[in-house]
Write a protein that holds these residues in place. Structure first.
Motif, PDB file in Angstrom:
ATOM      1  N   ALA A  25       0.854  -1.324  -0.050  1.00 24.07           N
ATOM      2  CA  ALA A  25      -0.032  -0.025   0.083  1.00 24.07           C
ATOM      3  C   ALA A  25       0.956   1.325   0.160  1.00 24.07           C
ATOM      4  O   ALA A  25       0.411   2.380  -0.520  1.00 24.07           O
ATOM      5  CB  ALA A  25      -0.996  -0.051   1.285  1.00 24.07           C
ATOM      6  N   LEU A  26       1.909   1.373   0.291  1.00 24.40           N
ATOM      7  CA  LEU A  26       2.842   2.406   0.522  1.00 24.40           C
ATOM      8  C   LEU A  26       3.052   3.131  -0.677  1.00 24.40           C
ATOM      9  O   LEU A  26       2.918   4.352  -0.971  1.00 24.40           O
ATOM     10  CB  LEU A  26       4.234   2.141   1.267  1.00 24.40           C
ATOM     11  CG  LEU A  26       4.915   3.276   1.964  1.00 24.40           C
ATOM     12  CD1 LEU A  26       3.968   4.029   2.821  1.00 24.40           C
ATOM     13  CD2 LEU A  26       6.377   2.703   2.647  1.00 24.40           C
ATOM     14  N   ILE A  28       1.454   2.840  -3.329  1.00 24.14           N
ATOM     15  CA  ILE A  28       0.115   3.479  -4.090  1.00 24.14           C
ATOM     16  C   ILE A  28      -0.371   4.925  -3.278  1.00 24.14           C
ATOM     17  O   ILE A  28      -0.677   5.789  -3.865  1.00 24.14           O
ATOM     18  CB  ILE A  28      -0.913   2.118  -3.800  1.00 24.14           C
ATOM     19  CG1 ILE A  28      -0.537   1.224  -4.625  1.00 24.14           C
ATOM     20  CG2 ILE A  28      -2.330   3.022  -4.118  1.00 24.14           C
ATOM     21  CD1 ILE A  28      -1.596  -0.136  -4.250  1.00 24.14           C
ATOM     22  N   ALA A  29       0.012   4.777  -1.941  1.00 20.83           N
ATOM     23  CA  ALA A  29      -0.404   5.954  -1.126  1.00 20.83           C
ATOM     24  C   ALA A  29       0.378   7.053  -1.491  1.00 20.83           C
ATOM     25  O   ALA A  29      -0.007   8.373  -1.743  1.00 20.83           O
ATOM     26  CB  ALA A  29      -0.069   5.575   0.249  1.00 20.83           C
ATOM     27  N   LEU A  30       1.654   6.799  -1.823  1.00 22.45           N
ATOM     28  CA  LEU A  30       2.654   7.993  -2.220  1.00 22.45           C
ATOM     29  C   LEU A  30       2.250   8.580  -3.656  1.00 22.45           C
ATOM     30  O   LEU A  30       2.235   9.782  -3.812  1.00 22.45           O
ATOM     31  CB  LEU A  30       4.103   7.446  -2.427  1.00 22.45           C
ATOM     32  CG  LEU A  30       4.649   7.157  -0.982  1.00 22.45           C
ATOM     33  CD1 LEU A  30       6.182   6.637  -1.182  1.00 22.45           C
ATOM     34  CD2 LEU A  30       4.857   8.586  -0.271  1.00 22.45           C
ATOM     35  N   VAL A  32      -0.633   8.590  -5.042  1.00 26.18           N
ATOM     36  CA  VAL A  32      -2.091   9.115  -4.746  1.00 26.18           C
ATOM     37  C   VAL A  32      -1.641  10.736  -4.171  1.00 26.18           C
ATOM     38  O   VAL A  32      -2.115  11.665  -4.584  1.00 26.18           O
ATOM     39  CB  VAL A  32      -2.894   8.504  -3.785  1.00 26.18           C
ATOM     40  CG1 VAL A  32      -4.101   9.626  -3.471  1.00 26.18           C
ATOM     41  CG2 VAL A  32      -3.566   7.229  -4.520  1.00 26.18           C
ATOM     42  N   ILE A  33      -0.824  10.670  -3.292  1.00 24.47           N
ATOM     43  CA  ILE A  33      -0.554  12.129  -2.574  1.00 24.47           C
ATOM     44  C   ILE A  33       0.175  12.989  -3.763  1.00 24.47           C
ATOM     45  O   ILE A  33      -0.030  14.063  -3.842  1.00 24.47           O
ATOM     46  CB  ILE A  33       0.416  11.691  -1.437  1.00 24.47           C
ATOM     47  CG1 ILE A  33      -0.238  10.968  -0.584  1.00 24.47           C
ATOM     48  CG2 ILE A  33       1.041  13.189  -0.947  1.00 24.47           C
ATOM     49  CD1 ILE A  33       0.558  10.785   0.767  1.00 24.47           C
TER      50      ILE A  33
END
Ligand code: HEC
Length: 224
Positions: A25-26, A28-30, A32-33
């Protein structure tokens, strides 16, 4: 982490928070941000916006007409040293450039009235003056035809005939009342040429039978 049939899968013993259905998930989260930031965050950003890097926004700089402590006179816009002249446009307050002799309009053009000069003036007059003053200079050009409230002077009337050459030069250069200035369209040389031609138009407008040579008078009256 084991690689099973082309996918990364959760290995036993790792924190489940970082994994979504088998993917990390890390990253992917980066992503998105990063996308939110790249899209400008226009509707969620503060006003004034958060400034992460200053870039060149706040660097010290000179602005026109601002105060500046760097110079003794505190002027940001510097004045050229005394006696500075433009390199390609030398300009002197001569009769030729100003049409003035001291504080008076010069009576006669400093440029000799040759046929060549008159022809040049005719061409320039045709381009720059006839739209308003018409080909004969009587002030009935195409512009006043469409804008009747904008009435140009009749350049052949006595009042204008009596103008000094320098006064006409000044009217062309700076305009007068509703007559626009033509200093940007017409060089000094062209302005004097136009004045030569204008004098020809005025002379022609005030011609009389006395101007016609004796041997041609008979033919003229027959034509009338
Ligand atoms: C766009 C229209 C226009 C053009 C082009 C124009 N004029 Fe005029 N001119 C006028 C008007 C309008 C007046 C009358 C000014 C007034 O009395 O308000 C005038 C007045 C003058 C006068 C007389 C000023 C006076 O005291 O009555 C002179 C001389 C003159 N024009 C010369 C020229 C010459 C030479 C050109 C060409 C280089 C030229 N004009 C081009 C509109 C024009």
């Amino acid at each position: 982490m084991n690689r099973i049939s082309g996918q990364w899968s959760v290995a036993s013993g790792q924190s489940p928070m970082l994994w979504i259905s088998g993917y990390c998930a890390l990253p992917i989260a980066l992503i998105v941000i990063a996308l939110v930031f790249l899209s400008g965050c226009s509707n969620i950003q503060r006003d004034p916006p958060v400034q992460v890097w200053d870039d060149m926004k706040w660097e010290p700089k000179f602005k026109p007409q601002m105060e500046n402590d760097l110079f003794a006179d505190h002027r940001d816009s510097r004045v050229p040293p005394e006696g500075t002249v433009a390199r390609d446009q030398p300009y002197e307050d001569t009769v030729y450039n100003t049409g003035m002799e001291g504080e008076y309009y010069v009576g006669k053009s400093p440029v000799p009235m040759t046929l060549e000069e008159i022809k040049k003036g005719q061409a320039k007059f045709g381009t720059y003056c006839t739209p308003c003053h018409d080909r004969e200079g009587t002030g009935q050009g195409i512009v006043p035809l469409h804008v009747p409230s904008w009435q140009p002077s009749n350049l052949t009337e006595d009042r204008v005939v009596q103008f000094a050459d320098g006064e006409i030069f000044n009217v062309i250069t700076n305009g007068r009342r509703t007559m626009p200035a033509y200093k940007y369209q017409l060089s000094v040389e062209d302005r004097w040429a136009i004045i030569s031609y204008l004098r020809v138009l005025q002379r022609a407008a005030h011609g009389s039978m006395a101007d016609v040579p004796e041997d041609q008078k008979a033919g003229l009256s027959k034509m009338n």
